[in-house]
Design an enzyme around this catalytic site. Sequence first.
Site, PDB file in Angstrom:
ATOM      1  N   ASN A  89       0.852  -1.189   0.000  1.00 53.14           N
ATOM      2  CA  ASN A  89       0.000   0.000   0.000  1.00 53.14           C
ATOM      3  C   ASN A  89       0.895   1.248   0.000  1.00 53.14           C
ATOM      4  O   ASN A  89       1.712   1.428   0.907  1.00 53.14           O
ATOM      5  CB  ASN A  89      -0.893  -0.055   1.249  1.00 53.14           C
ATOM      6  CG  ASN A  89      -1.811   1.138   1.342  1.00 53.14           C
ATOM      7  OD1 ASN A  89      -1.384   2.269   1.108  1.00 53.14           O
ATOM      8  ND2 ASN A  89      -3.063   0.915   1.689  1.00 53.14           N
ATOM      9  N   HIS A 134      -5.546   3.656  -1.855  1.00 57.85           N
ATOM     10  CA  HIS A 134      -6.857   4.028  -1.300  1.00 57.85           C
ATOM     11  C   HIS A 134      -7.234   5.418  -1.816  1.00 57.85           C
ATOM     12  O   HIS A 134      -6.599   6.409  -1.440  1.00 57.85           O
ATOM     13  CB  HIS A 134      -6.759   4.018   0.234  1.00 57.85           C
ATOM     14  CG  HIS A 134      -8.058   4.264   0.935  1.00 57.85           C
ATOM     15  ND1 HIS A 134      -8.188   4.153   2.294  1.00 57.85           N
ATOM     16  CD2 HIS A 134      -9.294   4.623   0.484  1.00 57.85           C
ATOM     17  CE1 HIS A 134      -9.441   4.435   2.642  1.00 57.85           C
ATOM     18  NE2 HIS A 134     -10.120   4.726   1.561  1.00 57.85           N
ATOM     19  N   ARG A 178      -6.993  12.849   0.360  1.00 59.53           N
ATOM     20  CA  ARG A 178      -5.892  13.340   1.196  1.00 59.53           C
ATOM     21  C   ARG A 178      -4.539  12.762   0.782  1.00 59.53           C
ATOM     22  O   ARG A 178      -3.509  13.324   1.082  1.00 59.53           O
ATOM     23  CB  ARG A 178      -6.156  13.053   2.677  1.00 59.53           C
ATOM     24  CG  ARG A 178      -6.041  11.608   3.061  1.00 59.53           C
ATOM     25  CD  ARG A 178      -6.065  11.427   4.566  1.00 59.53           C
ATOM     26  NE  ARG A 178      -7.361  11.702   5.137  1.00 59.53           N
ATOM     27  CZ  ARG A 178      -7.808  11.117   6.258  1.00 59.53           C
ATOM     28  NH1 ARG A 178      -7.036  10.267   6.914  1.00 59.53           N
ATOM     29  NH2 ARG A 178      -8.997  11.389   6.721  1.00 59.53           N
ATOM     30  N   GLU A 223     -11.099  -9.123   3.438  1.00 58.81           N
ATOM     31  CA  GLU A 223      -9.806  -8.787   4.043  1.00 58.81           C
ATOM     32  C   GLU A 223     -10.052  -8.594   5.531  1.00 58.81           C
ATOM     33  O   GLU A 223     -10.874  -7.758   5.926  1.00 58.81           O
ATOM     34  CB  GLU A 223      -9.230  -7.510   3.410  1.00 58.81           C
ATOM     35  CG  GLU A 223      -7.873  -7.159   4.032  1.00 58.81           C
ATOM     36  CD  GLU A 223      -7.101  -6.105   3.254  1.00 58.81           C
ATOM     37  OE1 GLU A 223      -7.250  -6.045   2.012  1.00 58.81           O
ATOM     38  OE2 GLU A 223      -6.350  -5.364   3.897  1.00 58.81           O
TER      39      GLU A 223
END
Length: 245
Positions: A12, A48, A54, A155
């Site tokens: 990630n 994400h 953000r 998940e």
Amino acid sequence: MRAVTPMRLGVNLDHVATLRNARGLDYPDPIRAAQLAIEAGADGITLHLREDRRHIRDADIERARALAIPLNMEMAATAEMVRIACGLRPHACCLVPERRAEVTTEGGLDVVGQRASLGPVVAALRDAGIRVSLFVDPDPAQLDAAAGLGAPVVELHTGAYALGHAGELARLAEGARHAAGLGLEVHAGHGLTYGNVGPIVALPEVRELNIGHFLVGEALFIGLVEAIRRMRGLIDAGRRRAEIG
Ligand code: PXP
């Protein structure tokens, strides 16, 4: 010797974008980081796209689709995100709960309570050919509801385990067994580090881990490729041990 399937590592890279956005410039570039993650042995990239943008931006998702490994787009179950995902068609989408004030994804989805609103989202993504995963706490009722919605993957949220909460490893082990018994593919992630990943790697039903914050932080000290390679090594060695044991 019991057969244990290899475990995939999804990296990630949200926090590379967090650093980029701190200055509003175009570096450090999360897609450049993704290329290094591939070199280091990552099996997938997770990004994400938050409603408040953000960290990851729409253009990052678009560029990440051209990477040589699968893209897992994390997203809230909103109409805007479904529209973007169905347009861009990443390999997979992981639906997560999202609150604007939170620092990170703090808990799993309430699939039981939101069955009615999640159902059409899962169906729309599936119809677009996207593999859908639901990010849930290892709670049998949530797992049953996830299977009921026709999501192929769950998940499991490892955040409480990573914080050292008593009984969490046993809950994850039971949750992984329960989910696999329902025919779900089991992934896990949140808060995983070199120090706590071992017991999760030993859960035979877990097929994929998604790890971000620790690896991006560790990259400051040893570089991103080395940080990911070490995690890859721990996962592969742990999996081999689970097979022998
Ligand atoms: N999986 C999901 C669904 C997440 O929301 C996150 C955090 O963005 C992760 C995995 C990775 O967590 P961490 O950054 O703590 O490794």
